[in-house]
Structures are given as structure tokens and as C-alpha cells.
Design an enzyme around this catalytic site. Structure first.
Site: not given
Ligand code: PLP
Length: 387
Positions: A71-72, A153, A201, A203, A239, A327
Site C-alpha cells: 500500500g505504501t 485505519n 494492500s 496483507h 521481475t 510509536c
Molecule cells: N494506508 C493505510 C490506510 C494503511 O492502514 C496502511 C497500513 O497500515 C497503508 C496504507 C500501508 O500499506 P502497506 O503496509 O501495504 O505498505
């Protein structure tokens, strides 16, 4: 004691059995998806199957799915001032004050080209404030890219994304949605949301960590973050992580097909959880409780509680929850989300997030509430109140 009651699904979800099976099979598939021989074609087939599965989860065209490392990376890729679309590049980035740090960091926009849109006391992006900024930027001839999450989140509060899209598009801008927490927990449809870009994302859905996707409208082109080979239609070189992508696809498929049963089950457990929290601690504050929230998330606090102490106390009882406070490097700072909602710092410092998933059970809730009764009892005694 190692945690055996896992109530931190918003941090990461346990691997779904379907994802584990798909990853195992993919790990045994030899071949680079870019190779033309049969082995390469077998690996390509796994990647493309996953692309269809991820696209189906969000109602998008598989050709518009770019696999990333999570996601990042998808968020940073999306926040590109040189974004090309029928509308042209973006001169300003507007992000809500409650976004994940990977969006708040602003991607590739320089600091002077970033702005924050405030949130209301309930934890919803302030549409009136957004409207005012859109009007002002339109007056200056600046095209904005606006990034708003599907669901927060920490609080689980669902954001009015289609409303944001409607307003931003009317003013000539572009919209990105970080759907990392919402996707797979509430119905998520790329076209209905009306966005230009969407992050997901693996996971958080029960797929492996380290894989995600950016979904985009067909006419949108981004400057790749990673250059090299022409993988992912020249939008992300390297890849492909075939086992990770295969696991992500399988998790997306399971999340999509099970949503109609998993969501109401989580909602019922969450209701039981919140009723219990309040029964034990009548002055508990549940953040965003007056809004539409994800069915799995509760963020709460009690005056006088310290989140870091509470998280450790729960852990000693074998229960994994998280604090609403960030944290990093050993320093606990109150959550930027609660700060944006105007929650007093003393209350924000006690915020505990309990997040459920498809495999959460009544026993998990009972175990949590038993530990909570102990903790709250001690807290009330400290404050000189009989529990
Ligand atoms: N965006 C939100 C709202 C999230 O809660 C998170 C992860 O906690 C991310 C993005 C980042 O995703 P990733 O852990 O796959 O990089």
C-alpha cells in the site's frame, strides 16, 4: 505470554488458507513471467489470474491494475505531480488530515505544493473546507490532486469518497483513494467511487505482506518510481513477486466472495465488544461512533488510561490489540487522527484500537472483555472510583 487472541487485524490480517495454498503452488512454479517459454508462460498465467482477481474485488479493468510492493508504494506512486491524464498534470496535492503517513508524506509533491484538509470532530473529511480550497485553487488556475482514504485505519470511519470525487472533478481535479482498510471489508467499486486512482494492500485482506496494487483509470499515466524493464506496462519495473501476487489474488477473491457473510458477522461481534466495553467502563469514549464505520474497528479510550500500558497489560493476558498512538523510535506521540478530530491529548493518549477479522470469534470478544474488566477495575481503583 505469546498472544493467542488476535484483535489487531488493521495492522495485518492472518494469512487466508486460500492465499497460503496459492503461494505454495506459485513457489513451486519455475519461470520468469517475462520469459516466452512454457515455464515463463506458467508464471505469467499466475500473475494475470491474480490481476483479474484483484480487479474484480474493486470493480476495475484488470489492465488498470499495477502490482506494487504494498500500500505504501502504491500511495507514493499515485501522488505524482507529473500525473498525465486527459486533464493534465496536478499543481497541488490536497490530503485529508487523517490520512495514513504514506499519504501525509506527500509522495513526490514538494512541500510547498501540499495542503491538508481538516477533518470534523467525528473523523470525517471536512467537505465544506475541501470545497473552499477547490474554489480558491480553481480561481488561481491550479489543478489539484486530492487524496482521501476510503476508511480510516484507526477509527474505521468511512469517508464520503464519491462525494469528494464529484466535487473535485467538477473543479477539474483528480482523486486518489487509499482503500487499504476499506477494501474487502465494505463493498468497494472503483467506478462507483468515481476516483482516478485507488490503492489496495494484500496483507490487510489476508494475503501476504509486501504486495499491493495501484488501480488507475485507463487514461492516467504516472512517472514510475522504479525504472528498468517494462513490467507492469512500464509503470513499475522489476521481475514480479509471483508467489506474493498469487497469494494477494487468492486473498482478494476470498474477500470478495465472502464479504456478504464476513461483514455482518464482524459487525455483530463488534457490537457485542462495544456494548461490553461500555458496560465495564461507562465513561469509555468510542471514537467515530456516530458515523458509518468499518464493521471490524473500534477505537476507544477512558480518561486516565495510558495506551502503551494498556497494550502491554492486554498482551500479558494473551491479547493482541494496538494503541491509537503512533510509536516510533520508542517515543509515543498521540495519534494525528485524534488530534485532527480535536480530541483532548489526555484522552487521545489512552486510545486503544481493537480490530476484528473474518476468523474472529465470540471467545475472542469474551477474552478481551475479561481482560478489560481487570484493567478498567484497576484504573477505577487508581482514580478512587468503585468499578
Ligand atoms: N494506508 C493505510 C490506510 C494503511 O492502514 C496502511 C497500513 O497500515 C497503508 C496504507 C500501508 O500499506 P502497506 O503496509 O501495504 O505498505
Amino acid at each position: 505470554m505469546a498472544a493467542h487472541v488476535y484483535l489487531d487485524w488493521n495492522a495485518t490480517a492472518p494469512l487466508r488458507p486460500e492465499a497460503r495454498a496459492a503461494m505454495g503452488a506459485a513457489a513451486d512454479t519455475v519461470g520468469n513471467p517475462s520469459s516466452v517459454h512454457a515455464a515463463g508462460r506458467a508464471a505469467r498465467h499466475l500473475v494475470e489470474t491474480a490481476r483479474v482477481q484483484v480487479a474484480a474485488l474493486v470493480g476495475a479493468d484488470p489492465r488498470d491494475v499495477i502490482f506494487t510492493s504494498g500500500g505504501t508504494e502504491a500511495n507514493v506512486l499515485a501522488l505524482d505531480p507529473a500525473i498525465e491524464s486527459e486533464k493534465g498534470p496536478a499543481g497541488r496535492l490536497l490530503v485529508s488530515a487523517i490520512e495514513h503517513p504514506s499519504v501525509r508524506a506527500g509522495g513526490r509533491f514538494l512541500p510547498h505544493a501540499r495542503e491538508e484538509i481538516p477533518a470534523t470532530a467525528s473523523g470525517v473529511v471536512d467537505l465544506a473546507a475541501l470545497e473552499r480550497r477547490l474554489a480558491a485553487l480553481a480561481g488561481e488556475g491550479i489543478r489539484p490532486l486530492v487524496s482521501v482514504m476510503l476508511a480510516n485505519n484507526e477509527t474505521g470511519v468511512i469517508q464520503p469518497v464519491s462525494e469528494v470525487s464529484r466535487r473535485v472533478h467538477a473543479s477539474g481535479g483528480l482523486v486518489h483513494v487509499d482503500a487499504v482498510q476499506g477494501c474487502g471489508r465494505i463493498q468497494t467499486d472503483f467506478k462507483e467511487l468515481g476516483v482516478d486512482l485507488l490503492t489496495v494492500s494484500s496483507h490487510k485482506l489476508g494475503g501476504p505482506t509486501g504486495v499491493g496494487a495501484l488501480v488507475k483509470r485507463a487514461d492516467v499515466r504516472l512517472t514510475p518510481l522504479i525504472t528498468g524493464g517494462g513490467q507492469e506496462r512500464n509503470q513499475r519495473a522489476g521481475t514480479e513477486n509471483v508467489p506474493g501476487i498469487a497469494g494477494f489474488g487468492a486473498a482478494a477473491e476470498a474477500a470478495r466472495t465472502n464479504l456478504s457473510t464476513e461483514a455482518p458477522r464482524m459487525a455483530a461481534l463488534r457490537e457485542e465488544l462495544e456494548a461490553g466495553i461500555r458496560r465495564i467502563a461507562p465513561d469509555a469514549v468510542i471514537f467515530g461512533a456516530d458515523c458509518d464505520r468499518l464493521p471490524n474497528t473500534t477505537l476507544f479510550s477512558v480518561p486516565g488510561m495510558k495506551a502503551e500500558t494498556a497494550v502491554i497489560a492486554f498482551d500479558l493476558e494473551g491479547i493482541a490489540v494496538s494503541s491509537g498512538a503512533a510509536c516510533s523510535s520508542g517515543k509515543v506521540t498521540p495519534s494525528h487522527v485524534l488530534a485532527a478530530m480535536g480530541v483532548p491529548e489526555a484522552l487521545a493518549r489512552g486510545a486503544i484500537r481493537v480490530s476484528l477479522g473474518y476468523a474472529s470469534t465470540e471467545q475472542d470478544i469474551s477474552a478481551f472483555l475479561a481482560a478489560w474488566a481487570k484493567l478498567a477495575g484497576a484504573l477505577y481503583r487508581e482514580r478512587g472510583i468503585a468499578a
